[in-house]
Write a protein that holds these residues in place. Sequence first.
Motif, short mmCIF file in Angstrom:
data_model
loop_
_atom_site.label_atom_id
_atom_site.label_comp_id
_atom_site.label_asym_id
_atom_site.label_seq_id
_atom_site.Cartn_x
_atom_site.Cartn_y
_atom_site.Cartn_z
N GLY A 22 0.72 -1.14 0.09
CA GLY A 22 0.05 0.05 -0.05
C GLY A 22 0.73 1.33 0.07
O GLY A 22 2.09 1.26 0.28
N SER A 23 0.31 2.34 -0.36
CA SER A 23 1.04 3.36 -0.14
C SER A 23 1.13 3.98 1.00
O SER A 23 2.18 4.76 1.46
N ASP A 24 0.39 3.45 2.02
CA ASP A 24 0.67 3.59 3.50
C ASP A 24 2.02 3.23 3.94
O ASP A 24 2.76 3.96 4.71
N PHE B 32 -5.63 13.34 4.44
CA PHE B 32 -5.49 12.15 4.79
C PHE B 32 -4.78 11.95 6.09
O PHE B 32 -3.57 12.49 6.31
N TYR C 208 -0.44 10.70 7.48
CA TYR C 208 0.76 11.67 7.46
C TYR C 208 1.04 12.10 8.90
O TYR C 208 2.23 11.97 9.52
N THR D 73 -1.84 16.04 -0.57
CA THR D 73 -2.51 14.95 -1.29
C THR D 73 -3.23 15.72 -2.15
O THR D 73 -3.89 16.74 -1.89
N ASP E 120 1.03 12.97 -2.61
CA ASP E 120 0.25 11.71 -2.76
C ASP E 120 -1.00 11.80 -3.97
O ASP E 120 -1.90 12.26 -3.68
N TYR F 49 -5.30 9.26 -6.17
CA TYR F 49 -6.70 9.55 -7.12
C TYR F 49 -6.30 9.69 -8.39
O TYR F 49 -7.06 10.41 -9.19
N THR G 141 -1.32 4.62 -5.86
CA THR G 141 -1.69 3.42 -5.03
C THR G 141 -2.49 2.57 -6.13
O THR G 141 -3.14 2.97 -7.26
N SER H 154 -4.94 0.57 -5.09
CA SER H 154 -5.93 0.27 -4.41
C SER H 154 -7.31 0.90 -4.87
O SER H 154 -8.40 0.19 -4.95
N LEU I 281 -0.83 -2.57 -2.59
CA LEU I 281 0.03 -2.41 -3.25
C LEU I 281 0.04 -0.85 -3.49
O LEU I 281 -1.10 -0.13 -4.07
C1 LIG Z 1 -4.51 10.12 0.06
C2 LIG Z 1 -4.25 8.67 0.22
N1 LIG Z 1 -3.16 7.97 0.31
C3 LIG Z 1 -3.10 6.85 0.70
C4 LIG Z 1 -4.06 6.01 0.95
C5 LIG Z 1 -3.63 4.30 1.08
O1 LIG Z 1 -3.71 3.68 -0.07
P1 LIG Z 1 -2.99 2.34 0.04
O2 LIG Z 1 -4.28 1.65 0.02
O3 LIG Z 1 -2.08 2.19 -1.21
O4 LIG Z 1 -2.29 1.95 1.25
C6 LIG Z 1 -5.34 6.46 0.70
C7 LIG Z 1 -6.39 5.47 0.88
O5 LIG Z 1 -7.38 6.01 1.35
C8 LIG Z 1 -5.42 7.84 0.50
O6 LIG Z 1 -6.65 8.44 0.42
#
Ligand SMILES: Cc1ncc(COP(=O)(O)O)c(C=O)c1O
Length: 367
Positions: free
Chosen positions: A101-103, A127, A130, A171, A199, A202, A225, A227, A237
């Motif tokens: 995940g980008s998380d 978001f 951070y 974001t 980030d 979207y 992402t 996702s 991922l």
């Molecule tokens: C702005 C932003 N960054 C990152 C994420 C996390 O994405 P990932 O599922 O790749 O961890 C989200 C998920 O909602 C998001 O809204």
Amino acid sequence: MKSVRAAFRLEEMVVPHLRQVEGYVPVEPPEALAAALGLSLESLVKVDANENPYGPSPKALEALARYQRYHIYPDPFQRRVRQALASYTGFGPEWLLAGAGSDELIDLLARLFVGPGDRVIDLAPTFGMYSVVARVCGGEVVEVARDDEFQVSLESVARSLDSRVKVIFLTNPNNPSGTLTPMETVKGLIETECLVVVDEAYFEFCDMTCAGLLREHRNLVVLRTCSKWMGLAGLRLGYGIMDPALVQRLMAIKNPYNVNAAAEVALVASLEDTDVLQSRVAAIVRERERLHQGLKGLPGVRVWPSWANFVLCRFPPGEAVRMKETLARLGIIVRYFDRPRLRDCLRFSVGRPEDNDRLLEALRKLL
Ligand SMILES: Cc1ncc(COP(=O)(O)O)c(C=O)c1O
């Protein structure tokens, strides 16, 4: 063996800056929600987490079922993943790093750059990850408020800058407002010479990116992402595009097998199925506009134009929590944020047409 302290005291053993960390507030899994509400899983309209209502691409599902080597560790250097992403992004594999995940990449970046005493700018409301990761690293979060239209003011950022600020997270489009930050503002942030993490979770729903600035600005990182547009949220991922020297630094501190084999298989197959995925993105964008119009027509409701796969709405004072709870009883799960400036708001992910119809119908009755 000889004891080295009077007694094991958990609270004293935990490092001081982690004793009172406020964690990220995640969404509940639909199975738990359905059970709590006494409803069937199939009857739920889950529009709380900006997931893709159409699921993974057919080719990804086939490839996942066909793959036979789940007992073997995945590639720590993510060769196939980075090669596939290179074709998609136009950046060589040396510019790319994937995460669970980008998380995970947000977390790794904070670990690399933020320590006790360092500051991170959070362009609130935004978001939630951070500020969580910055605090987990012992950093201090400096909230710079967006204006009433959720736009970023460079003057406000400038007023909060000092030599302790190391990272600015932006974001774009913003979550939860869906609003877009103009490229001039992004450039203004880059001029600070802080690490600027944009980030673009979207990106595919707005087609606007600052990735074109990466080659001239080593202090810029773009996160994406799989996702959302790819429908792979459950596989975890995401990826970052950044200076190859920074990729190397992050590679050195990440868990060796952070991108699992299923995510790798699904990514490669998804990128061979982009026509299907893009047509779903187009359907979501069309529905986003229909949802926006439908919400705009409701009495007392303010809606912001969205560039993502969700829409933020503000309700009359005190109504949002009541709405969220009433909608949940009807099987419609939406996102509420118990945070300043968002307490009268609800965020709705764009669902399939029938999901959006159910949501709009329910809101019309409730208002
Ligand atoms: C702005 C932003 N960054 C990152 C994420 C996390 O994405 P990932 O599922 O790749 O961890 C989200 C998920 O909602 C998001 O809204």
